[in-house]
Design an enzyme around this catalytic site. Structure first.
Site, PDB file in Angstrom:
ATOM      1  N   TYR A 147      -0.109   2.416  -3.655  1.00  0.00           N
ATOM      2  CA  TYR A 147      -0.477   3.095  -2.409  1.00  0.00           C
ATOM      3  C   TYR A 147      -1.871   3.713  -2.531  1.00  0.00           C
ATOM      4  O   TYR A 147      -2.763   3.442  -1.723  1.00  0.00           O
ATOM      5  CB  TYR A 147       0.557   4.173  -2.123  1.00  0.00           C
ATOM      6  CG  TYR A 147       0.385   4.910  -0.814  1.00  0.00           C
ATOM      7  CD1 TYR A 147       0.679   4.304   0.403  1.00  0.00           C
ATOM      8  CD2 TYR A 147      -0.046   6.240  -0.794  1.00  0.00           C
ATOM      9  CE1 TYR A 147       0.549   4.996   1.602  1.00  0.00           C
ATOM     10  CE2 TYR A 147      -0.175   6.937   0.393  1.00  0.00           C
ATOM     11  CZ  TYR A 147       0.122   6.319   1.591  1.00  0.00           C
ATOM     12  OH  TYR A 147      -0.002   7.015   2.775  1.00  0.00           O
ATOM     13  N   ASN A 176      -0.070  15.443   4.388  1.00  0.00           N
ATOM     14  CA  ASN A 176       1.368  15.416   4.720  1.00  0.00           C
ATOM     15  C   ASN A 176       1.658  15.839   6.165  1.00  0.00           C
ATOM     16  O   ASN A 176       1.425  17.002   6.521  1.00  0.00           O
ATOM     17  CB  ASN A 176       2.157  16.337   3.785  1.00  0.00           C
ATOM     18  CG  ASN A 176       2.079  15.884   2.351  1.00  0.00           C
ATOM     19  OD1 ASN A 176       1.005  15.891   1.742  1.00  0.00           O
ATOM     20  ND2 ASN A 176       3.203  15.480   1.790  1.00  0.00           N
ATOM     21  N   ASN A 192      14.005  14.811   4.116  1.00  0.00           N
ATOM     22  CA  ASN A 192      15.108  14.988   3.151  1.00  0.00           C
ATOM     23  C   ASN A 192      15.757  16.364   3.300  1.00  0.00           C
ATOM     24  O   ASN A 192      16.973  16.475   3.440  1.00  0.00           O
ATOM     25  CB  ASN A 192      14.578  14.880   1.713  1.00  0.00           C
ATOM     26  CG  ASN A 192      14.758  13.483   1.150  1.00  0.00           C
ATOM     27  OD1 ASN A 192      15.021  12.541   1.883  1.00  0.00           O
ATOM     28  ND2 ASN A 192      14.592  13.349  -0.153  1.00  0.00           N
ATOM     29  N   GLN A 211       5.224  22.987  -7.068  1.00  0.00           N
ATOM     30  CA  GLN A 211       4.151  22.144  -6.515  1.00  0.00           C
ATOM     31  C   GLN A 211       3.967  22.475  -5.027  1.00  0.00           C
ATOM     32  O   GLN A 211       4.923  22.881  -4.368  1.00  0.00           O
ATOM     33  CB  GLN A 211       4.448  20.634  -6.724  1.00  0.00           C
ATOM     34  CG  GLN A 211       5.564  20.023  -5.899  1.00  0.00           C
ATOM     35  CD  GLN A 211       6.934  20.129  -6.568  1.00  0.00           C
ATOM     36  OE1 GLN A 211       7.242  21.124  -7.197  1.00  0.00           O
ATOM     37  NE2 GLN A 211       7.768  19.114  -6.394  1.00  0.00           N
ATOM     38  N   THR A 212       2.750  22.305  -4.545  1.00  0.00           N
ATOM     39  CA  THR A 212       2.485  22.699  -3.154  1.00  0.00           C
ATOM     40  C   THR A 212       2.076  21.502  -2.297  1.00  0.00           C
ATOM     41  O   THR A 212       1.557  20.502  -2.800  1.00  0.00           O
ATOM     42  CB  THR A 212       1.355  23.744  -3.064  1.00  0.00           C
ATOM     43  OG1 THR A 212       0.120  23.118  -3.456  1.00  0.00           O
ATOM     44  CG2 THR A 212       1.642  24.951  -3.930  1.00  0.00           C
TER      45      THR A 212
HETATM   46  P1  NAD Z   1       5.730   4.863   8.698  1.00  0.00           P
HETATM   47  O1  NAD Z   1       6.301   4.187   7.496  1.00  0.00           O
HETATM   48  O2  NAD Z   1       6.663   5.548   9.632  1.00  0.00           O
HETATM   49  O3  NAD Z   1       4.835   3.866   9.546  1.00  0.00           O
HETATM   50  C1  NAD Z   1       4.184   2.754   9.021  1.00  0.00           C
HETATM   51  C2  NAD Z   1       4.383   1.591   9.970  1.00  0.00           C
HETATM   52  O4  NAD Z   1       3.677   0.445   9.478  1.00  0.00           O
HETATM   53  C3  NAD Z   1       5.844   1.192  10.108  1.00  0.00           C
HETATM   54  O5  NAD Z   1       6.175   1.034  11.459  1.00  0.00           O
HETATM   55  C4  NAD Z   1       5.915  -0.133   9.365  1.00  0.00           C
HETATM   56  O6  NAD Z   1       6.942  -0.983   9.822  1.00  0.00           O
HETATM   57  C5  NAD Z   1       4.531  -0.681   9.596  1.00  0.00           C
HETATM   58  N1  NAD Z   1       4.096  -1.668   8.602  1.00  0.00           N
HETATM   59  C6  NAD Z   1       4.188  -1.588   7.251  1.00  0.00           C
HETATM   60  N2  NAD Z   1       3.660  -2.684   6.686  1.00  0.00           N
HETATM   61  C7  NAD Z   1       3.212  -3.473   7.708  1.00  0.00           C
HETATM   62  C8  NAD Z   1       2.577  -4.745   7.758  1.00  0.00           C
HETATM   63  N3  NAD Z   1       2.296  -5.435   6.637  1.00  0.00           N
HETATM   64  N4  NAD Z   1       2.274  -5.268   8.972  1.00  0.00           N
HETATM   65  C9  NAD Z   1       2.570  -4.589  10.106  1.00  0.00           C
HETATM   66  N5  NAD Z   1       3.167  -3.388  10.114  1.00  0.00           N
HETATM   67  C10 NAD Z   1       3.482  -2.836   8.920  1.00  0.00           C
HETATM   68  O7  NAD Z   1       4.652   5.903   8.136  1.00  0.00           O
HETATM   69  P2  NAD Z   1       3.749   6.968   8.899  1.00  0.00           P
HETATM   70  O8  NAD Z   1       4.042   8.279   8.315  1.00  0.00           O
HETATM   71  O9  NAD Z   1       3.841   6.792  10.361  1.00  0.00           O
HETATM   72  O10 NAD Z   1       2.305   6.538   8.395  1.00  0.00           O
HETATM   73  C11 NAD Z   1       1.401   5.822   9.213  1.00  0.00           C
HETATM   74  C12 NAD Z   1       0.073   5.657   8.490  1.00  0.00           C
HETATM   75  O11 NAD Z   1      -0.480   6.942   8.200  1.00  0.00           O
HETATM   76  C13 NAD Z   1       0.191   4.919   7.167  1.00  0.00           C
HETATM   77  O12 NAD Z   1      -0.929   4.083   7.005  1.00  0.00           O
HETATM   78  C14 NAD Z   1       0.151   6.031   6.146  1.00  0.00           C
HETATM   79  O13 NAD Z   1      -0.358   5.594   4.918  1.00  0.00           O
HETATM   80  C15 NAD Z   1      -0.752   7.043   6.819  1.00  0.00           C
HETATM   81  N6  NAD Z   1      -0.490   8.403   6.338  1.00  0.00           N
HETATM   82  C16 NAD Z   1       0.631   9.077   6.713  1.00  0.00           C
HETATM   83  C17 NAD Z   1       0.878  10.348   6.215  1.00  0.00           C
HETATM   84  C18 NAD Z   1       2.077  11.147   6.614  1.00  0.00           C
HETATM   85  O14 NAD Z   1       2.261  12.245   6.108  1.00  0.00           O
HETATM   86  N7  NAD Z   1       2.910  10.715   7.521  1.00  0.00           N
HETATM   87  C19 NAD Z   1      -0.029  10.918   5.303  1.00  0.00           C
HETATM   88  C20 NAD Z   1      -1.141  10.187   4.915  1.00  0.00           C
HETATM   89  C21 NAD Z   1      -1.377   8.932   5.455  1.00  0.00           C
HETATM   90  N1  UDP Z   2      10.186  16.420  -3.008  1.00  0.00           N
HETATM   91  C1  UDP Z   2      11.273  17.197  -3.391  1.00  0.00           C
HETATM   92  N2  UDP Z   2      12.505  16.837  -2.942  1.00  0.00           N
HETATM   93  C2  UDP Z   2      12.720  15.766  -2.145  1.00  0.00           C
HETATM   94  C3  UDP Z   2      11.598  14.977  -1.743  1.00  0.00           C
HETATM   95  C4  UDP Z   2      10.357  15.340  -2.218  1.00  0.00           C
HETATM   96  O1  UDP Z   2      11.125  18.191  -4.106  1.00  0.00           O
HETATM   97  O2  UDP Z   2      13.877  15.523  -1.781  1.00  0.00           O
HETATM   98  C5  UDP Z   2       8.841  16.832  -3.466  1.00  0.00           C
HETATM   99  C6  UDP Z   2       8.017  15.727  -4.113  1.00  0.00           C
HETATM  100  O3  UDP Z   2       8.296  15.643  -5.502  1.00  0.00           O
HETATM  101  C7  UDP Z   2       6.613  16.193  -3.825  1.00  0.00           C
HETATM  102  C8  UDP Z   2       6.723  16.904  -2.477  1.00  0.00           C
HETATM  103  O4  UDP Z   2       8.102  17.215  -2.317  1.00  0.00           O
HETATM  104  O5  UDP Z   2       6.201  17.131  -4.786  1.00  0.00           O
HETATM  105  C9  UDP Z   2       6.260  16.054  -1.299  1.00  0.00           C
HETATM  106  O6  UDP Z   2       6.914  14.808  -1.373  1.00  0.00           O
HETATM  107  P1  UDP Z   2       6.744  13.677  -0.264  1.00  0.00           P
HETATM  108  O7  UDP Z   2       7.418  12.459  -0.799  1.00  0.00           O
HETATM  109  O8  UDP Z   2       7.167  14.190   1.053  1.00  0.00           O
HETATM  110  O9  UDP Z   2       5.171  13.449  -0.147  1.00  0.00           O
HETATM  111  P2  UDP Z   2       3.982  13.241  -1.194  1.00  0.00           P
HETATM  112  O10 UDP Z   2       4.467  13.473  -2.592  1.00  0.00           O
HETATM  113  O11 UDP Z   2       3.537  11.844  -0.975  1.00  0.00           O
HETATM  114  O12 UDP Z   2       3.003  14.274  -0.795  1.00  0.00           O
END
Ligand code: NAD
Ligand code: UDP
Ligand code: UDP
Length: 327
Positions: A147, A176, A192, A211-212
């Site tokens: 990723y 996030n 979760n 962790q934050t």
């Molecule tokens: P999500 O998993 O809900 O959405 C991702 C979407 O992309 C899904 O609908 C999935 O089916 C689609 N997808 C995956 N692979 C694909 C492919 N090869 N072709 C077409 N569609 C595909 O996740 P999200 O939280 O909505 O995230 C959306 C975007 O924002 C992602 O690129 C993610 O990396 C980025 N992002 C999200 C967060 C967050 O906290 N939600 C944080 C940082 C970055």
């Molecule tokens: N985390 C946790 N319990 C859970 C899911 C996640 O303590 O059931 C923690 C995880 O280890 C991380 C933080 O929460 O430190 C955020 O996790 P998430 O998967 O949401 O996002 P990311 O790590 O990609 O920021």
């Protein structure tokens, strides 16, 4: 003949994408939503399906796509660690081939293109809070690398197309984000904890919970993305979009327990490999270049999200599936 702006949203049936599509439709655009439904679902865009300006196409962005649009939001990519680690090769292909295809499309039709990048490009950061000029601390071969490195390569591709082809690129580094329509089973911390609290199950804290993270409500995030797309050609980013209010995971767990009135107990589980210890965006650049600042406090956003999951879990079939998954 078309009068409305034609906007492609890849990953449009996912969590963030579905909110973005709804906002763009409400603002009068024609929206083409492309998704392979890996983590997204038709039901996320159900209310839009009958709208005359909305079109949904099942397509995988790792394959070329030929459509005519004015703007592209490239969101396709699984975002939760559980999902993106499920098939790491496909995650890398989605980030890298997907970016190449969408950039090729943007070049052909002369569209502006925005990349949903991530705070994960900073890895386990040694600079706090994170500013855009920090290069990050990423393990290139760890569990999260499919990723993190995929997203870093996508940023590199965006800037290469900018330098070589003068494309109108915008790179948003999203921190996030949470809210209604998160996948109940995707393993992210907010979904979760809320599902666990509502089902009266143990709240699983990985590690000690010190962790934050800094949690941004989805409506604020979508607003930031749209503002970034609306900037002039010289604004490319990368720009952090997130809420700088920082919480420990333990604080999040306590807040969710209080807001749900749950009797769930907190339990500790092993900390996953390379889990970032702290994360908080410096959003000075977003404030200055986009006049953007998040408005929603964590408690307010959690209340909305809890209401969504309560509604979802009132579907008995889904509740049974979630209970079976945890058995
Ligand atoms: P999500 O998993 O809900 O959405 C991702 C979407 O992309 C899904 O609908 C999935 O089916 C689609 N997808 C995956 N692979 C694909 C492919 N090869 N072709 C077409 N569609 C595909 O996740 P999200 O939280 O909505 O995230 C959306 C975007 O924002 C992602 O690129 C993610 O990396 C980025 N992002 C999200 C967060 C967050 O906290 N939600 C944080 C940082 C970055
Ligand atoms: N985390 C946790 N319990 C859970 C899911 C996640 O303590 O059931 C923690 C995880 O280890 C991380 C933080 O929460 O430190 C955020 O996790 P998430 O998967 O949401 O996002 P990311 O790590 O990609 O920021
Ligand atoms: N591409 C696409 N849709 C388009 C134009 C291009 O999917 O409308 C794909 C194309 O198949 C190629 C990629 O985008 O694999 C990169 O295109 P570009 O023109 O930059 O590269 P080239 O074809 O010159 O290698």
């Amino acid at each position: 003949m078309h009068l409305e702006k034609r906007i492609l949203v890849t990953g449009g049936a996912g969590f963030l994408g579905s909110h973005l599509c709804a906002r763009l439709i409400a603002e009068g655009a024609q929206v083409l939503c492309v998704d392979n439904f890996f983590t997204g679902a038709r039901r996320n865009v159900e209310p839009l399906l009958d709208h005359k300006h909305f079109e949904l196409i099942r397509h995988d962005v790792t394959f070329p796509l030929f459509v005519e649009v004015d703007e592209i939001y490239n969101l396709a990519c699984p975002a939760s660690p559980v999902h993106y680690q499920h098939d790491p090769v496909q995650t890398i292909k989605t980030s890298v081939h997907g970016a190449i295809n969408m950039l090729g499309l943007a070049k052909r039709v002369n569209a502006k293109i925005l990349q949903a990048s991530t705070s994960e490009v900073y890895g386990d950061p040694s600079v706090h809070p994170q500013t855009e000029d920090y290069w990050g601390n990423v393990n290139p071969i760890g569990l999260r690398s499919c990723y993190d490195e995929g997203k870093r390569c996508a940023e590199s591709l965006f800037f290469a197309y900018r330098h070589q082809r003068n494309l109108g690129i915008k790179v948003a580094r999203i921190f996030n984000t949470y809210g209604p329509r998160m996948h109940p089973n995707d393993g992210r911390v907010v979904s979760n904890f809320i599902v666990q609290a509502l089902l009266g199950r143990d709240i699983t804290i990985y590690g000690e919970g010190s962790q934050t993270r800094s949690f941004c409500y989805v409506d604020d995030l979508v607003d930031g993305l749209i503002r970034l797309m609306g900037t002039s050609h010289d604004v490319t980013g990368p720009v952090n979009i997130g809420n700088p209010d920082e919480f420990s995971i333990l604080e999040l767990a306590s807040t969710v327990i209080t807001l749900t009135g749950s009797s769930s107990k907190i339990v500790n589980r092993p900390l996953p490999q390379d889990d970032p210890r702290q994360r908080r965006p410096d959003i000075s650049k977003a404030k200055e270049e986009l006049s953007w600042t998040p408005r929603t406090k964590l408690k307010e956003g959690l209340i909305q999200t809890i209401a969504y999951f309560e509604q979802l879990l009132s579907d008995q079939g889904l509740r049974a599936t979630l209970n079976a998954d945890s058995a």
